[in-house]
Motif scaffolding. Structure first.
Motif, short mmCIF file in Angstrom:
data_model
loop_
_atom_site.label_atom_id
_atom_site.label_comp_id
_atom_site.label_asym_id
_atom_site.label_seq_id
_atom_site.Cartn_x
_atom_site.Cartn_y
_atom_site.Cartn_z
N UNK A 8 0.46 -1.29 0.33
CA UNK A 8 0.07 0.07 0.06
C UNK A 8 1.10 1.38 -0.04
N UNK A 9 -0.08 2.26 -0.98
CA UNK A 9 0.64 3.67 -0.76
C UNK A 9 0.60 4.59 0.90
N UNK A 10 1.82 5.46 0.89
CA UNK A 10 1.40 6.09 2.39
C UNK A 10 0.71 6.64 2.77
N UNK A 16 -1.57 10.54 -1.05
CA UNK A 16 -0.68 9.12 -1.20
C UNK A 16 0.41 9.16 -2.27
N UNK A 17 1.57 8.72 -1.62
CA UNK A 17 2.99 8.72 -1.71
C UNK A 17 3.19 7.14 -2.07
N UNK A 18 3.89 6.76 -3.23
CA UNK A 18 4.62 5.40 -3.06
C UNK A 18 5.74 5.52 -3.72
N UNK A 19 6.85 4.39 -3.50
CA UNK A 19 8.06 5.23 -3.74
C UNK A 19 9.12 3.30 -4.27
N UNK A 62 4.92 10.44 -6.92
CA UNK A 62 5.88 8.95 -6.53
C UNK A 62 6.84 9.11 -6.86
N UNK A 63 8.15 7.91 -6.27
CA UNK A 63 9.26 8.86 -6.19
C UNK A 63 10.40 7.85 -6.41
#
Ligand SMILES: [Cu+2]
Length: 188
Positions: A8-10, A16-19, A62-63
């Motif tokens: 899951x994304x944070x 929300x963020x995903x790395x 996104x990163x």
């Protein structure tokens, strides 16, 4: 069929963020020499998965840490970032259009009209990463962008660079396997 674990994304609904990271050779599992994506879970641990869970009607920040070298795009169309909210950036600078020869991978969700090219690191990089998970001490490009989700659903995402070394036309093996260069985006 083996499905990689969902990650899951944070953040919150709305933001929300995903790395993620890409690595030239995963280094473990049934295909240690395959190219792959990994994703960081909410506890900060790198997971070998491309099975992503993000909130609906939200901005997803996104990163992507890009550790692999370039393979090059056959279709220069994919060198242009598409579908982002604001500019896609590499190491903090906007990417207008990436020279297709310099692409290592793309992060593309065709159904959401999102596609971002990931510039490869130099072949003679000083401190290349050989196996995952790579660390920030190793040579990489940092690509950041934001896209917007709409309604709930499951959408395929994938890389469009023929990056599968050793397979016909570069499109076999990891390029057609969930957990490597193919993934699912669950919008919930
Ligand atoms: Cu790829």
């Amino acid at each position: 069929m083996v499905v990689p674990p969902a990650v899951s994304a944070t953040g919150t609904s709305g933001n929300a963020s995903l790395t993620l990271q890409t690595v030239a050779t995963l280094g473990f599992g049934p295909h240690p020499d395959w190219v792959s994506y990994l994703v960081k879970n909410p506890q900060g641990k790198w997971v070998h998965s491309t099975n992503l869970v993000v909130p609906a009607n939200s901005l997803i920040h996104m990163t992507i840490y890009q550790y692999d070298t370039a393979t090059g795009l056959r279709n220069p169309f994919w060198g242009e970032p598409l579908g982002t909210v604001g500019p896609a950036k590499i190491n903090g600078k906007p990417i207008p259009i990436l020279n297709p020869d310099l692409a290592s991978h793309t992060f593309a969700i065709p159904e959401l009209h999102v596609s971002v090219p990931l510039k490869g690191v130099a072949n003679n990089a000083k401190n290349p990463c050989s196996v995952a998970p790579c660390t920030l001490a190793e040579t990489h490009n940092t690509i950041t962008f934001t896209f917007r989700t709409g309604k709930r659903g499951t959408f395929r995402w994938q890389c469009f660079v023929p990056c599968a070394a050793g397979f016909i036309l570069g499109f076999g093996g990891p390029m057609q396997s969930l957990g490597y260069m193919d993934g699912l985006l669950h919008v919930v």
